[in-house]
Enzyme design. Sequence first.
Site, PDB file in Angstrom:
ATOM      1  N   CYS A 112       5.092  -0.112   2.812  1.00 24.87           N
ATOM      2  CA  CYS A 112       5.705  -1.403   3.131  1.00 24.87           C
ATOM      3  C   CYS A 112       7.016  -1.267   3.898  1.00 24.87           C
ATOM      4  CB  CYS A 112       5.885  -2.245   1.876  1.00 24.87           C
ATOM      5  SG  CYS A 112       6.937  -1.493   0.608  1.00 24.87           S
TER       6      CYS A 112
ATOM      7  N   HIS B 123       9.300  -3.350  -3.331  1.00 24.04           N
ATOM      8  CA  HIS B 123       8.630  -3.765  -2.108  1.00 24.04           C
ATOM      9  C   HIS B 123       9.634  -4.183  -1.030  1.00 24.04           C
ATOM     10  CE1 HIS B 123       5.102  -4.985   0.103  1.00 24.04           C
ATOM     11  NE2 HIS B 123       5.562  -6.204   0.280  1.00 24.04           N
TER      12      HIS B 123
ATOM     13  N   ASP C  55       0.809  -1.221   0.000  1.00 20.15           N
ATOM     14  CA  ASP C  55       0.000   0.000   0.000  1.00 20.15           C
ATOM     15  C   ASP C  55       0.843   1.271   0.000  1.00 20.15           C
ATOM     16  OD1 ASP C  55       1.045  -0.173   2.529  1.00 20.15           O
ATOM     17  OD2 ASP C  55      -0.862   0.045   3.596  1.00 20.15           O
TER      18      ASP C  55
END
Length: 228
Positions: free
Chosen positions: A100, A206, A97
């Site tokens: 992370c 990520h 979102d």
Amino acid sequence: MNEYYGYGNTSASSSSSLNSSSHDTEDDHTIAAMLAEDEKSRYDGKLGKRLSHLDSIPHTPRVISAIPDPNDATLDHNTLAQRMTTYGLAEMQMEGDGNCQFRALADQLFQNSDHHKYVRKHVVKQLKRHRHLYESYVPMKYRSYVKKMKRLGEWGDHVTLQAAADLFEAKICLVTSFRDNSYIEILPKDRSPVRELWLSFWSEVHYNSLYQAGEVPTRKHRKKHWLF
């Protein structure tokens, strides 16, 4: 619109502001208490011992330059997955979102990724208070950068990682998808770390929280993850 900006009801706005300030203070105290439980205890270094054979590269704080295209991202993810297997590590998946990095730090610090808002808030405070430490690494107006990082959903970068390492007196260990550099250590400036935080870094895409294989804690299931 007027209500949002506080033009309509001054007393209500003041009360809301006071409650917000009080809530922030309570949050600060809660986090301080949680950190104090192990603040001066040395980290056990389990993962560090497991990966002691790896050479880390010098860390240079930097902002995100570009997101890899889908093909490169896929290759990077496969590289990272292979390294996880080779090193006997496992990832706790963080929500994709935009928070992370801060979620992964919160999971490592507090065993609760939901504290990401508070980690971000304190990292932003660190950036503001110690501007001289980080400004040279930011290729934009520093105030604009700090304001951007304050927003929920804004991706963290290697500058915020350095600020987190300094703030929490932590050695942040990144196992990465970089083809040439699989392991990066981020050390606090001018002090010895009192804890280790282990993150995986799927480059520019990520961050997840790292554990030894078979030792990933059971947490509340999240709806959104970065998964292939």
